[in-house]
Enzyme design. Structure first.
Site, short mmCIF file in Angstrom:
data_model
loop_
_atom_site.label_atom_id
_atom_site.label_comp_id
_atom_site.label_asym_id
_atom_site.label_seq_id
_atom_site.Cartn_x
_atom_site.Cartn_y
_atom_site.Cartn_z
NE ARG A 147 10.69 -20.53 -54.86
CZ ARG A 147 10.11 -21.26 -55.81
NH1 ARG A 147 9.94 -22.56 -55.63
NH2 ARG A 147 9.70 -20.72 -56.91
CE1 TYR A 159 7.17 -22.62 -64.10
CE2 TYR A 159 8.77 -23.49 -62.55
CZ TYR A 159 7.47 -23.42 -63.02
OH TYR A 159 6.49 -24.15 -62.41
CG ASP A 212 12.59 -24.67 -57.00
OD1 ASP A 212 13.39 -25.52 -57.44
OD2 ASP A 212 11.35 -24.84 -56.99
CG HIS A 214 12.31 -24.66 -60.96
ND1 HIS A 214 11.14 -25.24 -60.52
CD2 HIS A 214 12.25 -23.38 -60.53
CE1 HIS A 214 10.43 -24.35 -59.87
NE2 HIS A 214 11.07 -23.23 -59.84
CD GLU A 238 12.21 -26.56 -54.27
OE1 GLU A 238 12.14 -25.59 -53.48
OE2 GLU A 238 11.26 -26.90 -55.00
CD GLU A 264 8.98 -29.32 -56.96
OE1 GLU A 264 9.25 -28.55 -56.05
OE2 GLU A 264 8.59 -28.95 -58.08
NE ARG A 285 10.76 -28.81 -52.60
CZ ARG A 285 9.69 -28.05 -52.36
NH1 ARG A 285 9.42 -27.65 -51.13
NH2 ARG A 285 8.90 -27.68 -53.36
CD GLU A 341 6.57 -24.66 -52.46
OE1 GLU A 341 6.70 -25.89 -52.59
OE2 GLU A 341 6.70 -23.85 -53.40
CD1 TRP A 404 9.88 -28.20 -67.69
CD2 TRP A 404 9.13 -27.23 -65.85
NE1 TRP A 404 8.64 -28.65 -67.47
CE2 TRP A 404 8.14 -28.08 -66.34
CE3 TRP A 404 8.87 -26.48 -64.68
CZ2 TRP A 404 6.90 -28.25 -65.74
CZ3 TRP A 404 7.65 -26.64 -64.07
CH2 TRP A 404 6.67 -27.52 -64.59
C1 GCO Z 1 7.81 -25.46 -56.10
C2 GCO Z 1 7.65 -26.17 -57.39
C3 GCO Z 1 6.68 -25.56 -58.27
C4 GCO Z 1 6.46 -26.46 -59.48
C5 GCO Z 1 5.03 -26.72 -59.74
C6 GCO Z 1 4.84 -27.70 -60.88
O1 GCO Z 1 8.89 -25.54 -55.57
O2 GCO Z 1 6.86 -24.88 -55.61
O3 GCO Z 1 8.88 -26.29 -58.05
O4 GCO Z 1 7.28 -24.35 -58.55
O5 GCO Z 1 7.00 -25.87 -60.59
O6 GCO Z 1 4.44 -27.19 -58.55
O7 GCO Z 1 3.53 -28.09 -60.99
MG MG Z 2 10.25 -26.71 -56.61
#
Ligand code: GCO
Ligand code: MG
Length: 404
Positions: A147, A159, A212, A214, A238, A264, A285, A341, A404
């Protein structure tokens, strides 16, 4: 196999982790990860005050019944706190069953469907040159999937990067109060294809490339991003948009062939249902520790398999090594596995959690120890006390809160 105690261990070896330890009358113990990053103590209370007392005296082998008892019996269903607590119980019970029968959990789930679990690592940089150096490190270490994230030019902070000056610390939740980051979508949309072009130009196409977003874009912006990245043959983008707005994915889908991964922040099969059955995503995910444990996540992956959607579980460093071990056992067995991941854990974590999983040639194997193959050293855990820590929040240039 009656349960005699259930204890919650809170420790911070590198970052905050919550672990549930269930013990049977025969002295067999099982572990489950109960960490919910930034909201840890809510799950601690849910377990200590409302779940642990209900477990005492129950048959630890009745994993399905205990799952249903905690899910249906609560009346209040779903949500990250509830489903993380249920997940911790579920994983701990699978761990106990494995130890009782002398088998690794993946054997109890029907046995291996593959020889190892392909994982992806996280390369990042404060600029493209630093990113390329980092990608090289992962290539040298044998990763087959990487990634990539890099600082967006013109923004003070981005971030999802390794923390400057902190070695390999990743996404550190290191502030007693969340810090404010500033986000600029046009700057990002201009930069992202440049970053992917540089990576493919240097390293070619014989490895998988992931990214990612976010949850930061609108559906049309996400469609534009997907199109602009098509030449770089992404494994996935992602969380292009906030995942709760599910029809947004139809718009993205109509405009781009770049594969999409989401989930996630989901906690149950109900959260994933439409995205899967309407084939709006390519990878789901959801994680073992935020989605009701092995018992429930297995159902999510089974549903996904009917619609050609593959697994790609969240495995950030804020999920503990107990979570990662649990994920690997399930990953070994699902026919529609996609990728897992792996962000890794900071050094003190290995003092507290003894693991058995092994990385070889781009693949991770959970090992053949009975159960999940993971132990906690409670004396070591006590050396790392908890304190509240937060990830940053995201604002636009005009000060408005953003995703985010
Ligand atoms: C990822 C996630 C993490 C999250 C985190 C939040 O893809 O690994 O986006 O980056 O930001 O797990 O607690
Ligand atoms: Mg993520």
């Amino acid at each position: 196999m009656r349960i005699s105690s259930a204890d919650v261990i809170v420790t911070a070896p590198g970052r905050n982790y919550v672990t549930l330890k269930i013990t049977t009358e025969d002295g067999v113990t099982g572990l489950g990860d109960a960490t919910l990053n930034g909201r840890e103590m809510a799950v601690v209370s849910y377990l200590r005050d409302h779940v642990c007392p209900l477990l005492i005296g129950r048959d630890a082998g009745r994993i399905n019944d205990i799952w249903q008892y905690l899910y249906r019996g609560a009346y209040w269903r779903r949500g990250p706190v509830t489903m993380t607590a249920i997940a911790a119980v579920d994983c701990a019970l699978w761990d106990i069953l494995g130890k009782e029968t002398g088998k690794p959990v993946y054997q109890l789930l029907g046995g291996a469907a593959r020889d190892g679990v392909m994982i992806y690592g996280h390369a990042s940089g404060g600029n493209i040159d630093e990113l390329l150096e980092d990608v090289q490190r992962y290539r040298d270490a044998g990763y087959r999937a990487i990634r990539v994230q890099a600082a967006v030019p013109g923004l003070d902070s981005t971030y999802g990067l390794h923390h400057p000056g902190s070695g390999r610390t990743y996404e550190p939740a290191d502030a007693a109060m969340p810090t404010d980051n500033v986000w600029d979508t046009p700057a990002y949309l201009d930069f992202a294809p440049t970053m992917m072009a540089a990576v493919r130009e240097r390293f070619g196409y014989d490895f998988h490339l992931l990214h990612d977003v976010h949850h930061r874009l609108s559906p049309l912006e996400a469609a534009q991003l997907g199109k602009s990245l098509e030449p770089y043959r992404m494994f996935w983008i992602e969380d292009p948009t906030p995942a709760e707005d599910q029809t947004a994915f139809r718009t993205i889908r109509q405009h781009t062939t770049t594969p999409i991964a989401v989930g996630e922040v989901f906690n149950t099969i109900w959260d994933c249902q439409h995205l899967i059955t309407e084939r709006l995503i390519d990878y789901i995910r959801t994680s073992v520790s935020h989605t009701g444990g092995i018992t429930h996540l297995r159902k999510v992956f089974d549903l996904a398999s009917l619609y050609g959607v593959r697994s790609g579980s969240h495995g950030a460093g804020d999920l503990s090594p107990v979570s990662f071990a649990s994920a690997l056992h399930l990953d070994m067995t699902v026919p529609n596995f996609g990728i897992q991941e792996y962000m890794g854990h900071l050094d003190p974590a290995s003092e507290v959690f003894r693991t058995n999983y092994e990385f070889r040639d781009g693949y991770m194997h959970p090992g053949d120890a009975p159960g999940l193959g993971i132990e906690i050293d409670e004396e070591a855990a006590a050396k790392y006390p908890y304190s509240p820590k937060y990830l940053p929040v995201n604002r636009l240039r005009d000060g408005a809160m953003h995703d985010w």
